[in-house]
Design a protein around this motif. Structure first.
Motif, PDB file in Angstrom:
ATOM      1  N   ALA A   1     117.035   0.689  11.066  1.00  0.00           N
ATOM      2  CA  ALA A   1     116.526   2.042  10.869  1.00  0.00           C
ATOM      3  C   ALA A   1     115.436   2.353  11.889  1.00  0.00           C
ATOM      4  N   THR A   2     115.390   3.601  12.310  1.00  0.00           N
ATOM      5  CA  THR A   2     114.350   4.088  13.207  1.00  0.00           C
ATOM      6  C   THR A   2     113.346   4.882  12.390  1.00  0.00           C
ATOM      7  N   LEU A   3     112.106   4.410  12.328  1.00  0.00           N
ATOM      8  CA  LEU A   3     111.077   5.044  11.512  1.00  0.00           C
ATOM      9  C   LEU A   3     110.005   5.681  12.388  1.00  0.00           C
ATOM     10  N   GLU A   4     109.420   6.755  11.875  1.00  0.00           N
ATOM     11  CA  GLU A   4     108.384   7.456  12.613  1.00  0.00           C
ATOM     12  C   GLU A   4     107.054   6.700  12.565  1.00  0.00           C
ATOM     13  N   LYS A   5     106.292   6.810  13.647  1.00  0.00           N
ATOM     14  CA  LYS A   5     104.942   6.282  13.638  1.00  0.00           C
ATOM     15  C   LYS A   5     103.983   7.332  13.096  1.00  0.00           C
ATOM     16  N   THR A   6     102.822   6.890  12.622  1.00  0.00           N
ATOM     17  CA  THR A   6     101.866   7.790  11.993  1.00  0.00           C
ATOM     18  C   THR A   6     100.490   7.676  12.636  1.00  0.00           C
ATOM     19  N   SER A   7      99.688   8.714  12.435  1.00  0.00           N
ATOM     20  CA  SER A   7      98.324   8.734  12.939  1.00  0.00           C
ATOM     21  C   SER A   7      97.480   9.568  11.980  1.00  0.00           C
ATOM     22  N   VAL A   8      96.159   9.421  12.058  1.00  0.00           N
ATOM     23  CA  VAL A   8      95.258  10.066  11.105  1.00  0.00           C
ATOM     24  C   VAL A   8      94.138  10.787  11.847  1.00  0.00           C
ATOM     25  N   LEU A   9      93.802  11.987  11.373  1.00  0.00           N
ATOM     26  CA  LEU A   9      92.686  12.758  11.905  1.00  0.00           C
ATOM     27  C   LEU A   9      91.691  13.006  10.773  1.00  0.00           C
ATOM     28  N   ARG A  10      90.402  12.684  10.972  1.00  0.00           N
ATOM     29  CA  ARG A  10      89.389  12.802   9.919  1.00  0.00           C
ATOM     30  C   ARG A  10      88.265  13.743  10.352  1.00  0.00           C
ATOM     31  N   ARG A  11      87.802  14.574   9.384  1.00  0.00           N
ATOM     32  CA  ARG A  11      86.637  15.438   9.599  1.00  0.00           C
ATOM     33  C   ARG A  11      85.711  15.255   8.411  1.00  0.00           C
ATOM     34  N   LEU A  12      84.401  15.127   8.649  1.00  0.00           N
ATOM     35  CA  LEU A  12      83.435  14.840   7.593  1.00  0.00           C
ATOM     36  C   LEU A  12      82.283  15.833   7.685  1.00  0.00           C
TER      37      LEU A  12
ATOM     38  N   SER B   1     105.250  11.220  13.939  1.00  0.00           N
ATOM     39  CA  SER B   1     105.915  11.548  15.200  1.00  0.00           C
ATOM     40  C   SER B   1     107.353  11.046  15.191  1.00  0.00           C
ATOM     41  N   SER B   2     108.287  11.925  15.578  1.00  0.00           N
ATOM     42  CA  SER B   2     109.677  11.506  15.721  1.00  0.00           C
ATOM     43  C   SER B   2     109.969  11.049  17.151  1.00  0.00           C
ATOM     44  N   ILE B   3     108.969  11.177  18.023  1.00  0.00           N
ATOM     45  CA  ILE B   3     109.116  10.720  19.410  1.00  0.00           C
ATOM     46  C   ILE B   3     108.641   9.281  19.535  1.00  0.00           C
ATOM     47  N   CYS B   4     107.485   8.990  18.970  1.00  0.00           N
ATOM     48  CA  CYS B   4     106.975   7.612  18.938  1.00  0.00           C
ATOM     49  C   CYS B   4     107.491   6.973  17.645  1.00  0.00           C
ATOM     50  N   THR B   5     108.333   5.960  17.750  1.00  0.00           N
ATOM     51  CA  THR B   5     109.007   5.398  16.582  1.00  0.00           C
ATOM     52  C   THR B   5     108.894   3.877  16.565  1.00  0.00           C
ATOM     53  N   ARG B   6     109.334   3.292  15.436  1.00  0.00           N
ATOM     54  CA  ARG B   6     109.407   1.840  15.300  1.00  0.00           C
ATOM     55  C   ARG B   6     110.711   1.481  14.604  1.00  0.00           C
ATOM     56  N   LYS B   7     111.159   0.248  14.775  1.00  0.00           N
ATOM     57  CA  LYS B   7     112.430  -0.215  14.210  1.00  0.00           C
ATOM     58  C   LYS B   7     112.186  -1.059  12.962  1.00  0.00           C
ATOM     59  N   GLU B   8     113.169  -1.014  12.058  1.00  0.00           N
ATOM     60  CA  GLU B   8     113.066  -1.802  10.828  1.00  0.00           C
ATOM     61  C   GLU B   8     114.480  -2.112  10.333  1.00  0.00           C
ATOM     62  N   ILE B   9     114.690  -3.326   9.883  1.00  0.00           N
ATOM     63  CA  ILE B   9     115.992  -3.707   9.330  1.00  0.00           C
ATOM     64  C   ILE B   9     116.027  -3.338   7.848  1.00  0.00           C
ATOM     65  N   ARG B  10     117.110  -2.662   7.416  1.00  0.00           N
ATOM     66  CA  ARG B  10     117.234  -2.238   6.030  1.00  0.00           C
ATOM     67  C   ARG B  10     118.550  -2.734   5.434  1.00  0.00           C
ATOM     68  N   PHE B  11     118.517  -2.886   4.111  1.00  0.00           N
ATOM     69  CA  PHE B  11     119.702  -3.336   3.379  1.00  0.00           C
ATOM     70  C   PHE B  11     120.003  -2.316   2.286  1.00  0.00           C
ATOM     71  N   PRO B  12     120.870  -1.327   2.551  1.00  0.00           N
ATOM     72  CA  PRO B  12     121.118  -0.258   1.584  1.00  0.00           C
ATOM     73  C   PRO B  12     121.636  -0.795   0.255  1.00  0.00           C
TER      74      PRO B  12
ATOM     75  N   LEU C   1     121.133  11.068  15.877  1.00  0.00           N
ATOM     76  CA  LEU C   1     120.667  11.684  14.630  1.00  0.00           C
ATOM     77  C   LEU C   1     121.750  11.572  13.552  1.00  0.00           C
ATOM     78  N   ALA C   2     123.018  11.720  13.954  1.00  0.00           N
ATOM     79  CA  ALA C   2     124.117  11.590  12.994  1.00  0.00           C
ATOM     80  C   ALA C   2     124.103  10.200  12.360  1.00  0.00           C
ATOM     81  N   LEU C   3     123.852   9.174  13.177  1.00  0.00           N
ATOM     82  CA  LEU C   3     123.802   7.803  12.668  1.00  0.00           C
ATOM     83  C   LEU C   3     122.680   7.662  11.630  1.00  0.00           C
ATOM     84  N   ALA C   4     121.504   8.207  11.945  1.00  0.00           N
ATOM     85  CA  ALA C   4     120.372   8.116  11.009  1.00  0.00           C
ATOM     86  C   ALA C   4     120.679   8.833   9.698  1.00  0.00           C
ATOM     87  N   LEU C   5     121.337   9.990   9.788  1.00  0.00           N
ATOM     88  CA  LEU C   5     121.666  10.752   8.576  1.00  0.00           C
ATOM     89  C   LEU C   5     122.743  10.059   7.755  1.00  0.00           C
TER      90      LEU C   5
END
Length: 597
Positions: free
Chosen positions: A78-89, A57-68, A553-557
């Motif tokens: 940096a603004t990073l996307e959050k993730t989720s998982v869907l499982r079918r068995l 998700s680009s709406i639900c995000t988390r922050k992280e410090i980076r050293f290029p 978005l320009a800043l992230a790019l």
């Protein structure tokens, strides 16, 4: 009253965003009209299939410090996307079962989850004959160990059921290119229609015997889709292009090879790997390689005894690279020659290339003619091009060379009449050159159009011929667009052209740069091309060229372009760092004013 409501609305939106409920994708219902995958097929008897969808998700995000580039003096947030998982068995009984599992690209919910990756994980159940065979082999092996003086560990006494694990992780890396074709930009052949995908992995057991380990007997279920690597190798990945249709169908039909097994035997100082045809490899401990079902390296004995041209070429390749056997250039050359003389096209091309690298022109022509006699169209075109190539240098054939040229042109016409798109494209190339005796710009353009319509992959050749040879972007643009729809490198090249002053079109440059930056990392785009694309799109968003401004978005790019810049020489890194500081300061001051309010 309206003025009094505006600040309240802004405040409500801010606090609503701050306390947004981030529902995981498995707790939401995907939109009914969402484009989706449909996995269909038949499970073998007594097996279990797990379908896992990884969403981001680009709406639900988390922050992280980076050293290029490891530069601790210039960190950024940096603004990073959050993730989720869907499982079918699903599982099958003794008769097997057909299945149909949908998986939406848009997972919906507050976070607007989007599908990034898919995993198909197959395993066998205790009711499967292979499981029962495994139990028998385990008991026999443990009994043998118990009778050996070398066994002193109580772990071997365990009678717990054996488990075939870990499962084979089969990944589909999705190409999330679902933008509609732009209106007025060509015919339907511009669309990269998603075709039905068929995947039929063959799973087989690997029995691992390790008397010195706490688990002296282990079984792994591998598939023929595994790449040749270490015992714990990477899974196969497949790109799935997406068209405009609502459902993209994936046929997944796994098989279980119960009569094929690989045995791995650990000893204190070495490891032996045995394949069904009797091929055996011995490795130092820790250096084990496992060649998958169907890989030529797993059947050296079979290849060495075979008279088939393909088998000789496979054996030649093994000697050439030293994958399984020690590298031996003399034996590789011998087997390639035998395979080529017998008509193997791949071996014929290898012999041709070797002769070309060595400057042995007569030998190269011999292999080209032999390949052409076995129906290799690429060899036919290369033979035709030999007497025509002087035209590209602005020269003229005379005498015997002119006779050869005339004959080659006649042969080219024959291939065009037979409907070969590559031949029509080659003809168009010599018709577009003003120094060519076959120059005809109108016919050239029509031939390029027909060849590209029949085979869209030829579009880039047409585009580059008109743009770089003729310096005619107007005529080449239609081919650039077709090529860019299919090839990120062509899309990046087209964006570069559209940013040049004579052809500047920031709206369309922005469109292609968005495609490159969205898909580039997933498709392994070359670092310098991707880094430049990040910077170019960031600049357009920063200045508001070709659309609205988007400083966030320009800043992230810009930040992404700086990270990429560490791996190649460039002339944009300093500018990107300046803009990162300026935009970070701007966004910080805006947030500060909002908090003060």
């Amino acid at each position: 009253m309206a003025g009094a409501l505006a600040p309240y609305s802004a405040s409500a939106s801010f606090w609503g965003d701050l306390f947004r409920r981030e529902l995981p994708v498995e707790q939401v219902t995907a939109p009914a009209d969402s484009q989706r995958f449909e996995f269909v097929g038949a499970l073998p008897a007594n097996t279990q299939l797990e379908l896992v969808g990884y969403y981001a998700s680009s709406i639900c995000t988390r922050k992280e410090i980076r050293f290029p580039g490891g530069d601790i003096a210039n960190p950024y947030r940096a603004t990073l996307e959050k993730t989720s998982v869907l499982r079918r068995l699903i599982s099958s009984d003794g008769q097997g079962r057909e299945f149909s599992l949908p998986l939406a690209l848009n997972g919906g919910g507050d976070c607007q989850w989007r599908l990034d990756d898919v995993m198909l994980d197959l395993t066998i159940l205790p009711s499967h004959p292979l499981w029962q065979k495994t139990q028998t082999l385990k008991n026999e092996y443990l009994a043998k160990l118990q009778g050996s003086a070398a066994v002193k560990t109580p772990a071997i006494q365990s009678s717990s059921p054996v488990k075939v694990s870990p499962h084979d992780e089969f990944y589909l890396n999705l190409e999330l290119n679902i933008e509609p074709i732009r209106a007025g930009k060509g015919e339907d052949n511009l669309a990269q229609a998603a075709t039905e995908q068929s995947i039929s992995p063959v799973y087989y057991p690997v029995f691992i015997h390790n008397p010195g380990d706490e688990q002296p007997f282990e079984v792994r279920l591998n598939s023929n889709l595994k790449q040749t690597s270490s015992l714990w190798d990477r899974a196969y990945s497949k790109m799935v292009p997406l068209g405009k249709q609502a459902v993209v169908r994936i046929n997944f039909n796994p098989q279980i090879a119960t009569d094929y097994q690989v045995d791995v035997w650990y000893q204190p100082d070495r490891v032996a790997v045995n394949y069904p045809d009797g091929t055996q490899y011995t490795y130092a401990n820790g250096e084990v390689k496992l060649y998958a079902y169907g890989k030529p390296e797993s059947q050296i004995n079979t290849l060495a005894q075979s008279a088939k041209a393909e088998d000789k070429r496979l054996l030649a390749r093994i000697y050439e690279l030293g994958h399984a056997l020690p590298r031996d250039e003399v034996k590789a050359q011998q087997y390639y020659r035998e395979a080529a003389e017998a008509g193997d096209i791949v071996a014929l091309r290898w012999m041709r290339d070797q002769a070309g690298y060595g400057g042995r022109t007569d030998e190269k022509i011999y292999w080209l003619e032999r390949a052409a006699s076995f129906g290799d169209n690429a060899a036919k075109l290369e033979l035709i091009r030999l007497p025509l190539s002087v035209i590209e240098r602005g020269l003229v054939n005379t005498g015997v060379d002119k006779v050869s040229e005339t004959k080659a042109w006649q042969q080219l016409n024959q291939l065009v009449d037979q409907g070969m798109p590559e031949a029509r494209s080659l003809m168009a190339f010599y018709q577009v050159l003003s120094c060519s005796p076959y120059f005809n710009a109108t016919t050239a353009l029509e031939n390029y159009r027909q060849s590209v319509k029949a085979q869209p992959d030829l579009a880039r050749d047409a585009a580059e011929t008109y743009y770089y040879f003729k310096e005619d972007f107007e005529q080449s643009e239609e081919f650039w667009i077709i090529a860019a729809e299919r090839d990120l490198y062509a899309a990046a090249e087209l964006a570069n052209i559209l940013l040049l002053e004579p052809y500047r079109d920031t709206v369309n440059a922005r469109f292609w740069l968005e495609k490159v930056t969205t898909l580039g990392a997933k498709q392994g785009l070359q670092a310098d091309i991707l880094g430049n694309a990040y910077f170019q799109l960031a600049t357009l968003l920063d200045k508001g060229e070709g659309g609205s401004t988007d400083p966030k978005l320009a800043l992230a790019l810009y930040q992404q372009s700086i990270e990429m810049a560490a791996s190649f020489s460039n002339d944009y890194e300093a500018k990107a760092k300046d803009r990162v500081q300026a935009l970070a300061s701007l966004l910080s001051s805006q947030n500060h004013r909002l908090w003060r309010w």
